[in-house]
Design a protein around this motif. Structure first.
Motif, PDB file in Angstrom:
ATOM      1  N   PHE A   1       0.845  -1.196   0.000  1.00 60.77           N
ATOM      2  CA  PHE A   1       0.000   0.000   0.000  1.00 60.77           C
ATOM      3  C   PHE A   1       0.883   1.249   0.000  1.00 60.77           C
ATOM      4  O   PHE A   1       0.605   2.223  -0.705  1.00 60.77           O
ATOM      5  CB  PHE A   1      -0.948  -0.031   1.197  1.00 60.77           C
TER       6      PHE A   1
ATOM      7  N   PHE B   1     -11.194   7.613  -1.036  1.00 62.38           N
ATOM      8  CA  PHE B   1     -11.615   6.809   0.114  1.00 62.38           C
ATOM      9  C   PHE B   1     -13.138   6.780   0.221  1.00 62.38           C
ATOM     10  O   PHE B   1     -13.801   7.810   0.004  1.00 62.38           O
ATOM     11  CB  PHE B   1     -11.073   7.416   1.411  1.00 62.38           C
TER      12      PHE B   1
ATOM     13  N   VAL C   1      -9.686   3.313  -2.178  1.00 62.77           N
ATOM     14  CA  VAL C   1      -9.581   2.638  -0.879  1.00 62.77           C
ATOM     15  C   VAL C   1     -10.990   2.487  -0.318  1.00 62.77           C
ATOM     16  O   VAL C   1     -11.676   3.488  -0.064  1.00 62.77           O
ATOM     17  CB  VAL C   1      -8.693   3.428   0.101  1.00 62.77           C
TER      18      VAL C   1
ATOM     19  N   VAL D   1      -7.853  -0.958  -3.032  1.00 58.71           N
ATOM     20  CA  VAL D   1      -7.335  -1.380  -1.729  1.00 58.71           C
ATOM     21  C   VAL D   1      -8.536  -1.517  -0.812  1.00 58.71           C
ATOM     22  O   VAL D   1      -9.376  -0.611  -0.754  1.00 58.71           O
ATOM     23  CB  VAL D   1      -6.354  -0.340  -1.145  1.00 58.71           C
TER      24      VAL D   1
ATOM     25  N   SER E   1     -10.189  -6.973  -4.667  1.00 61.06           N
ATOM     26  CA  SER E   1      -9.139  -6.018  -4.317  1.00 61.06           C
ATOM     27  C   SER E   1      -7.765  -6.431  -4.820  1.00 61.06           C
ATOM     28  O   SER E   1      -7.433  -7.611  -4.864  1.00 61.06           O
ATOM     29  CB  SER E   1      -9.087  -5.857  -2.797  1.00 61.06           C
TER      30      SER E   1
ATOM     31  N   LEU F   1      -4.186   1.947   8.464  1.00 61.26           N
ATOM     32  CA  LEU F   1      -4.173   3.139   7.602  1.00 61.26           C
ATOM     33  C   LEU F   1      -3.126   4.145   8.061  1.00 61.26           C
ATOM     34  O   LEU F   1      -2.337   4.654   7.262  1.00 61.26           O
ATOM     35  CB  LEU F   1      -5.550   3.801   7.597  1.00 61.26           C
TER      36      LEU F   1
END
Length: 198
Positions: free
Chosen positions: A41, A57, A119, A145, A160, A182
């Motif tokens: 990532f 996101f 994400v 992700v 994913s 994260l």
């Protein structure tokens, strides 16, 4: 040693329960392969940053809050431009016109540029809007992700490119670990754990 440590007003000794509860966190932090996924990532975020792209996101409920936190920290501390899809006008507009199950996919359609990454955060890994967004992103060649929990074969995980999965149905534990992972990647981008944020 205080014999009353961990004992509440009701007289219940919470010590054993809390030991077991925190074991859930310890086990999750030691998930097999997690370091490789954190590095993957990190490397993806660097690639996105270098090509002047962005991270997008999205999540529902508490996962939406984690998505917002992630977008801010990746942008400010990690120097990787990021956005989230939690603006009420955006959610209600796209949900009203295309259905709540499609609002994330539509947001990706409207906001994504080539070279971006998506994400998605969903404890169950079964949220229809997250699944629709992942499928749309993949159709555009956008890397996905995901942060999920619950069943190992949850459908979001399967869609994913990089999947962060916790084998637990304890929602608060899963969400807490998602936040840890994260922010770990943010700190990897910074290169240290302690730094000035202003």
């Amino acid at each position: 040693m205080n014999d009353m440590a961990g004992t509440g007003a009701s007289g219940r000794n919470w010590g054993p329960w809390l030991d077991g509860y925190f074991d859930l966190y310890r086990q999750a932090l030691a998930t097999d392969g997690i370091q490789d996924k954190l590095v993957a990532f990190h490397d993806l975020a660097v690639q996105v940053r270098e090509r002047k792209g962005k991270l997008m996101f999205a999540g529902n409920g508490a996962s939406a809050s984690i998505a917002s936190h992630g977008a801010v920290d990746f942008t400010k501390q990690g120097r990787t431009r990021a956005v989230d899809f939690n603006e009420p006008n955006l959610i209600t507009c796209l949900s009203n016109d295309f259905g709540y199950e499609n609002f994330m996919a539509k947001a990706v359609e409207f906001y994504a540029d080539d070279g971006d990454a998506l994400v998605l955060i969903s404890v169950s890994g079964k949220s229809p809007n997250a699944l629709a967004a992942a499928k749309y992103a993949r159709s555009r060649g956008i890397k996905v992700v995901s942060f999920t929990g619950s069943a190992a074969d949850n459908p979001l995980r399967a869609l994913s490119d990089i999947d962060f999965w916790i084998g637990s149905r304890a929602y608060n534990v899963v969400e807490g670990i998602h936040m840890v992972w994260l922010t770990t990647v943010v700190d990897m981008l910074v290169g240290q754990a302690e730094y000035a944020v202003a």
